[in-house]
Design a protein around this motif. Structure first.
Motif, PDB file in Angstrom:
ATOM      1  N   PHE A 174      19.772  -7.173  43.856  1.00  0.00           N
ATOM      2  CA  PHE A 174      19.817  -8.034  45.027  1.00  0.00           C
ATOM      3  C   PHE A 174      20.240  -9.433  44.597  1.00  0.00           C
ATOM      4  N   ARG A 175      20.883 -10.150  45.512  1.00  0.00           N
ATOM      5  CA  ARG A 175      21.194 -11.551  45.254  1.00  0.00           C
ATOM      6  C   ARG A 175      19.923 -12.388  45.375  1.00  0.00           C
ATOM      7  N   GLU A 176      20.026 -13.639  44.972  1.00  0.00           N
ATOM      8  CA  GLU A 176      18.849 -14.502  44.878  1.00  0.00           C
ATOM      9  C   GLU A 176      18.095 -14.621  46.196  1.00  0.00           C
ATOM     10  N   PHE A 177      18.813 -14.798  47.310  1.00  0.00           N
ATOM     11  CA  PHE A 177      18.108 -15.042  48.568  1.00  0.00           C
ATOM     12  C   PHE A 177      17.330 -13.812  49.020  1.00  0.00           C
ATOM     13  N   HIS A 178      17.842 -12.603  48.733  1.00  0.00           N
ATOM     14  CA  HIS A 178      17.101 -11.395  49.078  1.00  0.00           C
ATOM     15  C   HIS A 178      15.891 -11.210  48.162  1.00  0.00           C
ATOM     16  N   SER A 179      16.072 -11.495  46.869  1.00  0.00           N
ATOM     17  CA  SER A 179      14.947 -11.377  45.936  1.00  0.00           C
ATOM     18  C   SER A 179      13.814 -12.319  46.330  1.00  0.00           C
ATOM     19  N   LYS A 180      14.164 -13.503  46.779  1.00  0.00           N
ATOM     20  CA  LYS A 180      13.141 -14.452  47.224  1.00  0.00           C
ATOM     21  C   LYS A 180      12.373 -13.901  48.415  1.00  0.00           C
ATOM     22  N   GLU A 181      13.104 -13.380  49.392  1.00  0.00           N
ATOM     23  CA  GLU A 181      12.452 -12.850  50.591  1.00  0.00           C
ATOM     24  C   GLU A 181      11.526 -11.692  50.246  1.00  0.00           C
ATOM     25  N   LEU A 182      11.980 -10.810  49.371  1.00  0.00           N
ATOM     26  CA  LEU A 182      11.154  -9.667  48.970  1.00  0.00           C
ATOM     27  C   LEU A 182       9.928 -10.117  48.193  1.00  0.00           C
ATOM     28  N   GLU A 183      10.119 -11.018  47.242  1.00  0.00           N
ATOM     29  CA  GLU A 183       9.009 -11.419  46.382  1.00  0.00           C
ATOM     30  C   GLU A 183       7.962 -12.220  47.146  1.00  0.00           C
ATOM     31  N   GLU A 184       8.401 -13.096  48.024  1.00  0.00           N
ATOM     32  CA  GLU A 184       7.444 -13.879  48.807  1.00  0.00           C
ATOM     33  C   GLU A 184       6.551 -12.978  49.647  1.00  0.00           C
ATOM     34  N   ALA A 185       7.126 -11.911  50.193  1.00  0.00           N
ATOM     35  CA  ALA A 185       6.333 -10.976  50.999  1.00  0.00           C
ATOM     36  C   ALA A 185       5.463 -10.093  50.115  1.00  0.00           C
ATOM     37  N   PHE A 186       6.012  -9.642  48.984  1.00  0.00           N
ATOM     38  CA  PHE A 186       5.286  -8.707  48.126  1.00  0.00           C
ATOM     39  C   PHE A 186       4.049  -9.343  47.506  1.00  0.00           C
ATOM     40  N   GLN A 187       4.088 -10.639  47.284  1.00  0.00           N
ATOM     41  CA  GLN A 187       2.933 -11.316  46.699  1.00  0.00           C
ATOM     42  C   GLN A 187       1.758 -11.403  47.672  1.00  0.00           C
ATOM     43  N   ARG A 188       1.990 -11.131  48.930  1.00  0.00           N
ATOM     44  CA  ARG A 188       0.934 -11.189  49.937  1.00  0.00           C
ATOM     45  C   ARG A 188       0.401  -9.782  50.181  1.00  0.00           C
TER      46      ARG A 188
END
Length: 552
Positions: A174-188
């Motif tokens: 994934f590109r950076e912006f998708h990785s950010k969206e996934l990781e921010e949600a996954f940490q919750r």
């Protein structure tokens, strides 16, 4: 007792409860079928009192690397989950099979890597992300990996994580912006998933490299489901996985990944970290096991289940189903394993730890937030003069409009490392390298600057007469025929190429053949051994696109 030794499940459990309120159990063979007898021992040789379990039966995820549980085993496991919940299907979050998605890579990629004979280090900013060992190389974060020359088996990145998706049996980053969206949600722990942003026209105009990603994902807005570890859009779905460094219980590195364990609160549907009091502040319900202790049992000890208790209740946590069961009441609650919450900043995903030690001294200062930078050369710059002479030597009537230098530290370091590897492999001192030309369409430039030339993505205008790879020539006039006109101009790339040893190419080659004299693979295939004009390269770490020349 050795972990590999056969053991009697019932006797172990009774001994565990009498001596310690926390007990661990091996995996039941009934859920996974007969997977063979213990190594070196037939079932008819075992003493009575079974059942007995091989290491593979106890831990199916410890099968030889790349082994996949059978469909029957998977169906049985799913049935066990549904049966435990009765008519109400419990959504099990991050089960052991989903954990395998994060730890088992593409079989096709591993087979291709092992058969090629020459390693290739894969970076997080490459579109294709297949690696033999699906982990982040912790040494790559500080640019100290000793295998980067010969090809590291792990993914190289500048942060401890990377999200990927699967398409046609291959993994892509994934590109950076998708990785950010996934990781921010996954940490919750309370988040079941997240809706990803679409690759819209605005993103495409800002960065042409998104075109290749859009070819794989389309223009849709996908929704990630962390229970299933997939992204979905309508009836379509693709597997996803999160690649990271080792768990902190397995590694002392500061870049190790910290995982935390949560159980759904019985009072208010909140997710409570193990070892903490629940929403109703009932201290007598707090288990006598912490999140870190669960991570040790799950990752290091690799047990299938563990028993523990609070002052009031006794529990069993099944790591396969990711369910906690109250032994007194029979009530089950879902469990989740998520990464520790940390701030998600742009620099966390970009490569701010780039080493400048190997970069050319004539490069200009760069913005560390960018993967690459383009610098327009002045007509008085020595590089401009040199490249102009090189162009006009074989294309004398061209009028140069502009020359840009491509500065991509990651592609450059990969090139330098591969150069060192070839020098050692050929045992002949300095490897021959040369500036060659490559004709292309201007629409490919942004992708090439970020990911390098790849004939599979950018196409091949010259066919495959001398092999299936990227084509270069020392003649600007020859390469000019393969440069597309945009407006009133064309572009040629001036590429630094490791020539090394050469041999005659042919259309069926997917890599250089073996040199019978040395036992090593040739480095390059050509159109003519005596006086080559066409050079074919098969590994994009063996060339670096250094200049873009716009001309007419």
């Amino acid at each position: 007792m050795s972990r590999n030794a056969p053991r009697n499940r019932s006797s172990n459990r009774s001994r565990g409860r009498s001596s310690n309120p926390r007990t661990v159990r091996s995996r039941s063979s009934s859920a996974y079928g007969n997977m063979g007898s213990p190594s070196g021992v037939g079932f008819n040789q075992l003493p009575p009192g079974g059942p007995y379990y091989t290491q593979q039966q106890r831990m199916p995820y410890q099968q030889p690397f790349g082994a996949v549980p059978s469909q029957q085993q998977n169906n049985h496991a799913r049935g066990a989950v549904q049966g435990a919940a009765g008519n109400d299907l419990v959504h099990v979050t991050f089960t052991r099979s989903q954990f395998e998605k994060l730890t088992i890579g593409s079989r096709a990629s591993r087979e291709a890597s092992s058969s090629s004979g020459v390693g290739m280090t894969v970076w997080f900013n490459h579109l294709e992300g297949d690696v033999e060992i699906p982990e982040i190389c912790v040494f790559s974060i500080a640019n100290t990996c000793k295998f980067k020359e010969s090809g590291c088996k792990r993914l190289h990145a500048k942060c401890p994580l990377q999200w990927q998706f699967k398409n046609n049996d291959s993994w892509y980053n994934f590109r950076e912006f998708h990785s950010k969206e996934l990781e921010e949600a996954f940490q919750r722990p309370e988040r079941d998933g997240v809706r990803l942003s679409a690759i819209d026209q605005e993103r495409l105009q800002a960065d042409k490299t998104f075109m290749n990603l859009q070819k794989l994902l389309g223009k849709h807005s996908w929704t990630a489901d962390f229970d299933k570890m997939v992204i979905e859009e309508g009836v379509n779905s693709q597997d996803i996985r999160r690649i990271s460094t080792h768990s902190s219980v397995m590694s002392k590195s500061k870049m190790a990944t910290v995982y935390e364990w949560y159980v759904k609160d019985e009072c208010d549907d909140n997710w409570i970290k193990y070892g903490q009091v629940n929403t109703a502040n009932k201290a007598d319900c707090v288990p006598n096991i912490t999140s870190d202790e669960l991570e040790i049992q799950f990752t290091r000890e690799k047990v299938a289940a563990i028993d523990f208790e609070s002052e009031k209740h006794q529990y069993t946590l099944d790591f396969d189903k990711m369910l906690q069961t109250n032994k007194n009441t029979g009530v089950t609650r879902p469990v989740r394993r998520r990464t520790k919450i940390r701030p998600i900043k742009g620099a966390y995903y970009t490569c701010k730890a780039v080493s400048d030690s190997t970069l050319p001294k004539y490069w200009a200062a760069m913005d560390s937030k960018n993967i690459f930078n383009l610098f327009v050369l002045k007509a008085s710059d020595p590089e401009y003069v040199t490249n102009t002479v090189l162009m006009k030597k074989t294309l004398p009537n061209c009028n140069i409009i502009e020359i840009k230098r491509i500065q991509n530290p990651y592609l450059w370091n990969a090139y330098v490392n591969k150069k060192k590897y070839i020098e050692k492999k050929n045992n002949s001192g300095a490897v021959r390298e040369q500036y060659l030309f490559h004709g292309t369409d201007a629409g490919n430039l942004s992708s090439i600057c970020e990911q390098n030339l790849d004939w599979r993505l950018h196409g091949s205008n010259v066919g495959q007469r001398y092999g299936r790879g990227s084509y270069f020539s020392h003649s600007a006039q020859f390469s000019d025929h393969y440069s597309s006109v945009r407006g009133n101009s064309k572009v040629l790339l001036i590429v630094k190429v490791l020539i090394g040893t050469i041999t005659l190419g042919h259309p069926l080659l997917t890599r250089p053949p073996k040199d019978s004299a040395t036992g090593n693979l040739f480095d390059t295939t050509v159109d003519n051994i005596i006086s080559p004009r066409v050079f074919v390269k098969y590994d994009n770490q063996e060339y670096y696109p250094e200049y873009i020349v716009e001309y007419h």
